[in-house]
Design a protein around this motif. Structure first.
Motif, PDB file in Angstrom:
ATOM      1  N   ARG A   1      44.821  36.828  35.287  1.00  0.00           N
ATOM      2  CA  ARG A   1      43.535  37.477  34.292  1.00  0.00           C
ATOM      3  C   ARG A   1      43.371  38.697  35.414  1.00  0.00           C
ATOM      4  N   ALA A   2      43.538  38.769  36.806  1.00  0.00           N
ATOM      5  CA  ALA A   2      43.608  39.262  37.651  1.00  0.00           C
ATOM      6  C   ALA A   2      44.415  40.284  37.302  1.00  0.00           C
ATOM      7  N   GLN A   3      45.529  40.389  37.088  1.00  0.00           N
ATOM      8  CA  GLN A   3      46.879  41.091  36.262  1.00  0.00           C
ATOM      9  C   GLN A   3      46.365  42.017  35.273  1.00  0.00           C
ATOM     10  N   SER A   4      45.823  41.420  34.409  1.00  0.00           N
ATOM     11  CA  SER A   4      45.373  41.793  32.881  1.00  0.00           C
ATOM     12  C   SER A   4      44.223  42.684  32.970  1.00  0.00           C
ATOM     13  N   CYS A   5      42.835  42.619  34.450  1.00  0.00           N
ATOM     14  CA  CYS A   5      41.882  43.503  34.252  1.00  0.00           C
ATOM     15  C   CYS A   5      42.433  45.177  34.955  1.00  0.00           C
TER      16      CYS A   5
END
Length: 282
Positions: free
Chosen positions: A247-251
């Motif tokens: 999720r961090a990478q996607s955000c």
């Protein structure tokens, strides 16, 4: 803060449109005579903003030759911001430049109004100057009030002229207690000088962004807690951390300095959080 493309609209054309339906002949003539002063003020604003020196622009209470602050404020409120007014199309065009309809100042709430970067009460010649008008949410607009910058450090961040870069400058730290929370802070970018660093911190503090982001993160955690518990039960070692990292990478791919990116980075980096700190009872 998000950077925005500067409006292509000129101060002269905007002002001319706004005063195009003035019925009082005397007022119409007086406003027409103010056009050169409007152009000079906008040009001065642009030059000063490009070198981050808006604090050098002097306040004034008359727009040459004799237009008062009150009269210029009415040009904005009645002839630009008001629905059906001649300048409303320009107002709407500037408002629509907000990315996704979000306020570029807080990067979170809906942009529902235009903020005067330099307040029209003290800089009436800039009352309808497009470069001085920024789409903003009502909360950010109110928080800025009518403050007049006296030093470079006092100048609020301007989305048309300030670019904070793509380095990570918004960070979060997990509070390892129950109920858990996040503390947001500014990390100085290598590309910032002392003045910009001070301005970013002033922006963050004056708009109450730490509290806003912490509140949004708390709601986010409430929405994902059940899924994290399922992942922890299925993969006690890495399930939660792997999901948070994804999720961090996607955000970050969307916005490297959004509160969500900072939140997911902090959560995924915290052993305490990944091992069960996200649960209501720890």
């Amino acid at each position: 803060m998000w950077s925005l493309k500067r409006p292509a609209l000129s101060a002269l054309s905007t002002f001319s449109t706004c005063i195009s339906r003035v019925r009082n002949p005397g007022l119409a003539d007086r406003l027409a005579l103010a056009k050169p002063a409007i152009v000079v003020a906008s040009t001065q604003f642009d030059k000063a903003a490009r070198v981050h020196a808006l604090h050098s622009i002097a306040t004034h209470d008359v727009v040459a030759p004799d237009i008062t602050v009150s009269e210029m404020e009415k040009v904005y409120t009645q002839r630009m911001a008001k629905n059906g007014s001649p300048g409303r199309d320009t107002y709407d065009e500037i408002l629509a430049s907000a990315p996704g309809g979000r306020c570029p100042l807080c990067m979170q709430r809906s942009a529902a109004t235009l903020d005067h970067h330099l307040p029209k009460a003290h800089y009436p010649a800039l009352a309808v100057a497009p470069l001085n008008l920024i789409p903003a949410c009502s909360d950010c607009n109110k928080a800025k009030l009518d403050a007049v910058p006296v030093m470079a450090e006092d100048v609020p961040l301007h989305p048309y002229y300030d670019d904070l870069g793509k380095e990570v400058w918004l960070t979060a730290t997990v509070v390892e207690r129950q109920p858990t929370a996040l503390k947001f802070a500014i990390a100085r970018s290598n590309a910032w000088d002392d003045t910009l660093y001070a301005r970013v911190n002033n922006h963050f503090r004056s708009l109450g962004l730490a509290a806003l982001f912490a509140s949004e993160a708390a709601e986010e955690l409430l929405n994902i807690r059940h899924q994290l518990q399922i992942l922890r039960d299925a993969e006690p070692m890495d399930g939660v951390r792997d999901e948070l990292e994804r999720r961090a990478q996607s955000c970050a791919a969307a916005r490297v300095n959004s509160w969500r990116t900072a939140a997911y980075r902090a959560w995924s980096d915290s052993d305490w959080f990944c091992e069960g700190g996200f649960l209501p009872g720890g």
